[in-house]
Design an enzyme around this catalytic site. Structure first.
Site, PDB file in Angstrom:
ATOM      1  N   ASP A 193      36.762  48.720  52.045  1.00 18.39           N
ATOM      2  CA  ASP A 193      37.899  47.796  51.997  1.00 18.39           C
ATOM      3  C   ASP A 193      39.011  48.328  52.894  1.00 18.39           C
ATOM      4  OD1 ASP A 193      38.300  50.048  50.306  1.00 18.39           O
ATOM      5  OD2 ASP A 193      40.068  49.060  49.504  1.00 18.39           O
ATOM      6  N   GLU A 221      21.751  56.778  49.578  1.00 17.31           N
ATOM      7  CA  GLU A 221      23.182  56.457  49.484  1.00 17.31           C
ATOM      8  C   GLU A 221      23.961  57.769  49.425  1.00 17.31           C
ATOM      9  OE1 GLU A 221      26.343  53.650  47.015  1.00 17.31           O
ATOM     10  OE2 GLU A 221      24.783  54.692  45.882  1.00 17.31           O
ATOM     11  N   THR A 262      28.977  48.207  44.349  1.00 21.73           N
ATOM     12  CA  THR A 262      29.367  49.472  43.711  1.00 21.73           C
ATOM     13  C   THR A 262      30.540  49.231  42.757  1.00 21.73           C
ATOM     14  OG1 THR A 262      31.030  50.043  45.361  1.00 21.73           O
ATOM     15  CG2 THR A 262      28.761  50.729  45.828  1.00 21.73           C
ATOM     16  N   ASP A 298      26.739  68.398  48.491  1.00 22.56           N
ATOM     17  CA  ASP A 298      27.401  67.788  49.641  1.00 22.56           C
ATOM     18  C   ASP A 298      26.329  67.268  50.607  1.00 22.56           C
ATOM     19  OD1 ASP A 298      28.783  67.553  52.291  1.00 22.56           O
ATOM     20  OD2 ASP A 298      30.445  68.275  51.072  1.00 22.56           O
ATOM     21  N   ASP A 308      35.475  57.872  51.210  1.00 20.13           N
ATOM     22  CA  ASP A 308      36.897  58.241  51.247  1.00 20.13           C
ATOM     23  C   ASP A 308      37.471  57.944  52.632  1.00 20.13           C
ATOM     24  OD1 ASP A 308      36.979  59.592  48.556  1.00 20.13           O
ATOM     25  OD2 ASP A 308      35.416  60.784  49.528  1.00 20.13           O
TER      26      ASP A 308
HETATM   27  N1  SAH Z   1      30.197  54.644  46.419  1.00 16.67           N
HETATM   28  C1  SAH Z   1      30.999  54.670  45.201  1.00 16.67           C
HETATM   29  C2  SAH Z   1      32.059  55.780  45.222  1.00 16.67           C
HETATM   30  C3  SAH Z   1      33.038  55.691  46.361  1.00 16.67           C
HETATM   31  S1  SAH Z   1      34.240  57.009  46.343  1.00 16.67           S
HETATM   32  C4  SAH Z   1      31.633  53.300  45.009  1.00 16.67           C
HETATM   33  O1  SAH Z   1      31.719  52.534  45.975  1.00 16.67           O
HETATM   34  O2  SAH Z   1      32.050  52.990  43.886  1.00 16.67           O
HETATM   35  C5  SAH Z   1      33.466  58.127  47.473  1.00 16.67           C
HETATM   36  C6  SAH Z   1      32.492  59.089  46.775  1.00 16.67           C
HETATM   37  O3  SAH Z   1      31.856  59.870  47.757  1.00 16.67           O
HETATM   38  C7  SAH Z   1      33.172  60.087  45.826  1.00 16.67           C
HETATM   39  O4  SAH Z   1      32.549  60.007  44.567  1.00 16.67           O
HETATM   40  C8  SAH Z   1      32.980  61.442  46.493  1.00 16.67           C
HETATM   41  O5  SAH Z   1      32.817  62.493  45.561  1.00 16.67           O
HETATM   42  C9  SAH Z   1      31.721  61.208  47.307  1.00 16.67           C
HETATM   43  N2  SAH Z   1      31.600  62.045  48.505  1.00 16.67           N
HETATM   44  C10 SAH Z   1      32.518  62.157  49.490  1.00 16.67           C
HETATM   45  N3  SAH Z   1      32.078  62.975  50.456  1.00 16.67           N
HETATM   46  C11 SAH Z   1      30.846  63.409  50.073  1.00 16.67           C
HETATM   47  C12 SAH Z   1      29.882  64.290  50.650  1.00 16.67           C
HETATM   48  N4  SAH Z   1      30.143  64.892  51.813  1.00 16.67           N
HETATM   49  N5  SAH Z   1      28.745  64.497  50.006  1.00 16.67           N
HETATM   50  C13 SAH Z   1      28.508  63.900  48.805  1.00 16.67           C
HETATM   51  N6  SAH Z   1      29.362  63.057  48.202  1.00 16.67           N
HETATM   52  C14 SAH Z   1      30.526  62.813  48.824  1.00 16.67           C
END
Ligand code: SAH
Length: 205
Positions: free
Chosen positions: A147, A37, A180, A89, A111
């Site tokens: 969403d 994930e 999530t 990352d 995001d």
């Molecule tokens: N999957 C979770 C969080 C969604 S928010 C849920 O549905 O509740 C998106 C998350 O992805 C954030 O916590 C952000 O820090 C992480 N994220 C975004 N780009 C990323 C990347 N390139 N590598 C690792 N994490 C990342």
């Protein structure tokens, strides 16, 4: 995911809970089913899966320190030896995986980066997908759940461009056992979308 600064969310405390905070090649059983994930947030989804499927392997990647602290706490409390948490990352995942390839990649509520000039930061942008493709087994899948209608619609094109085939999609995904933190919240305000894309075995791509 924006998160208040947590006093105890230090790198030392996160590492002490078993989370990887510096690149190191994983030594894992390649014969096991592996689910990854990317952007796990606080980890509700991946920790429930790891808890329910002890014979499978799970990898959670989250780059944000405060959020990763919460995720690491869940792994630690539930004693999930079959879950590897990586604080980094996702573009650097190759440094951890080496030759290990995974069966499934979940992108949950990534995001949306709604402004056009930021689209290339989306985790489903073709350049990102091409990076992720290298982590996937042949006929491995990427599952996007969101969403955000614009991100969802644009992603069909992104997957196509990156050499994936969308094998199923749903404009109103029913609730499931594995959701999530975001999904639980967003379900109160509207539909949840999901698509499943498969790595096309086409050598020309
Ligand atoms: N999957 C979770 C969080 C969604 S928010 C849920 O549905 O509740 C998106 C998350 O992805 C954030 O916590 C952000 O820090 C992480 N994220 C975004 N780009 C990323 C990347 N390139 N590598 C690792 N994490 C990342």
């Amino acid at each position: 995911m924006r998160q208040k600064k947590i006093k105890d969310a230090t790198i030392e405390n996160i590492a002490a809970m078993g989370t990887m905070v510096t690149p190191e090649q994983l030594k894992i059983d390649k014969d096991k089913k592996i689910t990854l994930e990317i952007g796990s947030g606080k980890g509700r989804f991946i920790t429930s899966l790891a808890n329910d499927f002890p014979d499978e392997l799970f990898i959670a990647v989250e780059r944000e320190q405060n959020v990763c602290y919460r995720l690491s706490q869940k792994k630690h409390t539930l004693k999930l030896d079959n879950l590897i948490v990586i604080m980094d990352d996702a573009i650097y995942l190759g440094d951890y995986l080496g030759a290990v390839k995974v069966d499934k990649i979940h992108l949950n509520f990534s995001d949306p980066w709604p402004k056009k000039k930021h689209h290339k930061r989306r985790l489903t942008y073709p350049t990102m997908l091409k990076t992720f493709k290298a982590y996937l087994k042949e006929s491995g899948q990427i599952i996007l759940r969101t969403d955000h209608a614009d991100l969802f619609v644009d992603s069909f094109q992104y997957f196509n461009e990156a050499g994936f085939q969308v094998v199923s999609y749903n404009w109103s995904l029913p609730p499931s056992q594995y959701m999530t933190e975001y999904e639980v919240k967003k379900r109160e305000v509207g539909p949840i979308y999901q698509l499943v894309a498969e790595f096309k075995d086409d050598k020309s791509l």
